[in-house]
Design an enzyme around this catalytic site. Structure first.
Site, PDB file in Angstrom:
ATOM      1  N   PRO A   9       0.895  -1.414  -0.225  1.00 52.42           N
ATOM      2  CA  PRO A   9       0.062  -0.190   0.086  1.00 52.42           C
ATOM      3  C   PRO A   9       0.801   1.288  -0.093  1.00 52.42           C
ATOM      4  O   PRO A   9       1.856   1.289   0.659  1.00 52.42           O
ATOM      5  CB  PRO A   9      -0.737  -0.076   1.267  1.00 52.42           C
ATOM      6  CG  PRO A   9      -0.212  -1.009   2.035  1.00 52.42           C
ATOM      7  CD  PRO A   9       0.377  -1.926   1.091  1.00 52.42           C
ATOM      8  N   ASN A  10       0.190   2.217  -0.930  1.00 54.72           N
ATOM      9  CA  ASN A  10       0.892   3.525  -1.042  1.00 54.72           C
ATOM     10  C   ASN A  10       2.082   3.686  -1.582  1.00 54.72           C
ATOM     11  O   ASN A  10       2.551   4.736  -2.013  1.00 54.72           O
ATOM     12  CB  ASN A  10       1.181   4.352   0.617  1.00 54.72           C
ATOM     13  CG  ASN A  10      -0.072   4.382   1.339  1.00 54.72           C
ATOM     14  OD1 ASN A  10      -1.019   4.761   0.739  1.00 54.72           O
ATOM     15  ND2 ASN A  10       0.007   3.713   2.494  1.00 54.72           N
ATOM     16  N   ARG A  17       5.117  10.823  -2.632  1.00 52.66           N
ATOM     17  CA  ARG A  17       5.015  10.456  -1.320  1.00 52.66           C
ATOM     18  C   ARG A  17       6.325  10.700  -0.540  1.00 52.66           C
ATOM     19  O   ARG A  17       7.132  10.029  -0.623  1.00 52.66           O
ATOM     20  CB  ARG A  17       4.618   9.020  -1.073  1.00 52.66           C
ATOM     21  CG  ARG A  17       4.423   8.513   0.284  1.00 52.66           C
ATOM     22  CD  ARG A  17       4.290   7.041   0.270  1.00 52.66           C
ATOM     23  NE  ARG A  17       4.033   6.420   1.754  1.00 52.66           N
ATOM     24  CZ  ARG A  17       4.204   5.371   2.065  1.00 52.66           C
ATOM     25  NH1 ARG A  17       4.663   4.334   0.982  1.00 52.66           N
ATOM     26  NH2 ARG A  17       4.079   4.971   3.243  1.00 52.66           N
ATOM     27  N   TYR A  22      11.192   8.592   0.861  1.00 54.74           N
ATOM     28  CA  TYR A  22      11.277   7.307  -0.171  1.00 54.74           C
ATOM     29  C   TYR A  22      11.792   7.662  -1.468  1.00 54.74           C
ATOM     30  O   TYR A  22      11.822   7.104  -2.325  1.00 54.74           O
ATOM     31  CB  TYR A  22       9.662   7.062  -0.338  1.00 54.74           C
ATOM     32  CG  TYR A  22       8.878   6.589   0.984  1.00 54.74           C
ATOM     33  CD1 TYR A  22       9.610   5.341   1.690  1.00 54.74           C
ATOM     34  CD2 TYR A  22       7.825   7.374   1.588  1.00 54.74           C
ATOM     35  CE1 TYR A  22       9.163   4.867   2.734  1.00 54.74           C
ATOM     36  CE2 TYR A  22       7.412   6.846   3.027  1.00 54.74           C
ATOM     37  CZ  TYR A  22       7.777   5.454   3.590  1.00 54.74           C
ATOM     38  OH  TYR A  22       7.423   5.224   4.492  1.00 54.74           O
ATOM     39  N   ASN A  74       8.244  -5.648  -1.700  1.00 55.38           N
ATOM     40  CA  ASN A  74       8.121  -4.479  -0.535  1.00 55.38           C
ATOM     41  C   ASN A  74       6.817  -4.419   0.161  1.00 55.38           C
ATOM     42  O   ASN A  74       6.012  -3.855  -0.434  1.00 55.38           O
ATOM     43  CB  ASN A  74       8.376  -2.978  -0.971  1.00 55.38           C
ATOM     44  CG  ASN A  74       8.458  -1.927  -0.130  1.00 55.38           C
ATOM     45  OD1 ASN A  74       7.909  -2.184   1.195  1.00 55.38           O
ATOM     46  ND2 ASN A  74       9.000  -0.878  -0.561  1.00 55.38           N
ATOM     47  N   ALA A  77       3.397  -0.811   4.380  1.00 58.47           N
ATOM     48  CA  ALA A  77       2.737  -0.817   5.926  1.00 58.47           C
ATOM     49  C   ALA A  77       2.527  -2.375   6.189  1.00 58.47           C
ATOM     50  O   ALA A  77       2.686  -2.569   7.592  1.00 58.47           O
ATOM     51  CB  ALA A  77       1.569  -0.078   5.890  1.00 58.47           C
ATOM     52  N   GLU A  98      12.852  -9.425   0.668  1.00 56.09           N
ATOM     53  CA  GLU A  98      12.081  -8.028   1.237  1.00 56.09           C
ATOM     54  C   GLU A  98      13.063  -6.978   1.010  1.00 56.09           C
ATOM     55  O   GLU A  98      14.072  -6.820   1.443  1.00 56.09           O
ATOM     56  CB  GLU A  98      11.816  -8.618   2.738  1.00 56.09           C
ATOM     57  CG  GLU A  98      11.283  -7.194   3.439  1.00 56.09           C
ATOM     58  CD  GLU A  98      11.367  -7.634   5.046  1.00 56.09           C
ATOM     59  OE1 GLU A  98      11.902  -8.634   5.541  1.00 56.09           O
ATOM     60  OE2 GLU A  98      10.826  -6.578   5.775  1.00 56.09           O
ATOM     61  N   HIS A 100      12.959  -2.590   1.378  1.00 61.37           N
ATOM     62  CA  HIS A 100      12.422  -1.244   1.706  1.00 61.37           C
ATOM     63  C   HIS A 100      13.278  -0.159   1.441  1.00 61.37           C
ATOM     64  O   HIS A 100      14.286  -0.308   1.293  1.00 61.37           O
ATOM     65  CB  HIS A 100      12.508  -1.441   3.637  1.00 61.37           C
ATOM     66  CG  HIS A 100      11.466  -2.293   3.943  1.00 61.37           C
ATOM     67  ND1 HIS A 100      10.083  -2.587   4.082  1.00 61.37           N
ATOM     68  CD2 HIS A 100      11.832  -3.503   4.499  1.00 61.37           C
ATOM     69  CE1 HIS A 100       9.481  -3.416   4.768  1.00 61.37           C
ATOM     70  NE2 HIS A 100      10.701  -4.203   4.681  1.00 61.37           N
ATOM     71  N   ARG A 107      13.867   4.282  11.905  1.00 56.43           N
ATOM     72  CA  ARG A 107      12.556   5.015  12.096  1.00 56.43           C
ATOM     73  C   ARG A 107      11.716   4.813  13.341  1.00 56.43           C
ATOM     74  O   ARG A 107      12.174   4.422  14.397  1.00 56.43           O
ATOM     75  CB  ARG A 107      11.682   4.864  10.840  1.00 56.43           C
ATOM     76  CG  ARG A 107      12.494   5.164   9.666  1.00 56.43           C
ATOM     77  CD  ARG A 107      11.669   4.967   8.412  1.00 56.43           C
ATOM     78  NE  ARG A 107      10.479   5.887   8.335  1.00 56.43           N
ATOM     79  CZ  ARG A 107       9.462   5.709   7.582  1.00 56.43           C
ATOM     80  NH1 ARG A 107       9.556   4.708   6.442  1.00 56.43           N
ATOM     81  NH2 ARG A 107       8.632   6.531   7.611  1.00 56.43           N
TER      82      ARG A 107
HETATM   83  C1  DQA Z   1       8.342   0.927   3.413  1.00 54.09           C
HETATM   84  C2  DQA Z   1       8.680   1.222   5.045  1.00 54.09           C
HETATM   85  C3  DQA Z   1       7.231   0.762   5.769  1.00 54.09           C
HETATM   86  O1  DQA Z   1       7.439   1.171   7.144  1.00 54.09           O
HETATM   87  C4  DQA Z   1       6.349   2.060   5.291  1.00 54.09           C
HETATM   88  O2  DQA Z   1       4.964   1.610   5.795  1.00 54.09           O
HETATM   89  C5  DQA Z   1       6.065   1.953   3.680  1.00 54.09           C
HETATM   90  C6  DQA Z   1       7.299   1.703   2.951  1.00 54.09           C
HETATM   91  C7  DQA Z   1       9.762   1.424   2.811  1.00 54.09           C
HETATM   92  O3  DQA Z   1       9.840   1.055   1.332  1.00 54.09           O
HETATM   93  O4  DQA Z   1      10.603   2.131   3.252  1.00 54.09           O
HETATM   94  O5  DQA Z   1       5.021   2.393   3.059  1.00 54.09           O
HETATM   95  O6  DQA Z   1       8.186  -0.242   3.075  1.00 54.09           O
END
Ligand code: DQA
Length: 144
Positions: A9-10, A17, A22, A74, A77, A98, A100, A107
């Site tokens: 998501p997002n 964003r 990011y 990825n 959240a 995985e 990120h 964080r």
């Molecule tokens: C994320 C880190 C997560 O904590 C966050 O909710 C994201 C992006 C990252 O790519 O840094 O949406 O996965």
């Protein structure tokens, strides 16, 4: 070899964003870079982004029983919440990396817990969009 790249998501908002966290690349920019990395016709790569947990679960389940499959994910959240996506990955046994963009260990405390890291081939966190390319490079160079 088939590589499925999943984004949670997002991540459809990448580029707009919180670019200070990011980065400024969009998800499409990242996909274009990943595709340009592949020189070998025998590697097939597909991309999927969803804001919905069940869609990611369904996509992972669709890989069950297929040979020579890998996932770069990825979970965004869902990293910190989703037993359902973890269970899908464990059930299908598709090896995954995985990724990120941000360093989740530098964080908020709630981001320090990942439901995926202990069952992943490896985790890349904090190297921005390059993390996806590093994951891809690993799959291309070090897996058979
Ligand atoms: C994320 C880190 C997560 O904590 C966050 O909710 C994201 C992006 C990252 O790519 O840094 O949406 O996965």
């Amino acid at each position: 070899m088939k590589i499925t790249v999943l984004n949670g998501p997002n991540l459809n908002l990448l580029g707009k964003r919180e670019p200070e966290i990011y980065g400024s690349m969009t998800l499409t920019d990242i996909q274009v870079r990943m595709l340009s990395f592949i020189k070998d016709d025998s590697v097939e790569m597909t991309f999927m982004q969803s804001n919905k947990e069940y869609e990611l679960v369904d996509e992972i389940q669709s890989l069950m029983g297929k040979e020579n499959q890998f996932i770069i994910i990825n979970p965004a959240a869902f990293t910190h919440t989703s037993v359902a996506i973890r269970d899908a990955l464990q059930a299908t046994k598709v090896p995954f990396i995985e990724v990120h963009l941000s360093n989740i260990y530098a964080r908020e405390d709630f981001r320090k817990k990942s439901f995926f890291s202990d069952i992943a081939m490896g985790t890349i966190s904090g190297l921005g969009a390059n993390g996806y390319l590093l994951a891809l490079s690993h799959l291309l160079n070090y897996t058979k």
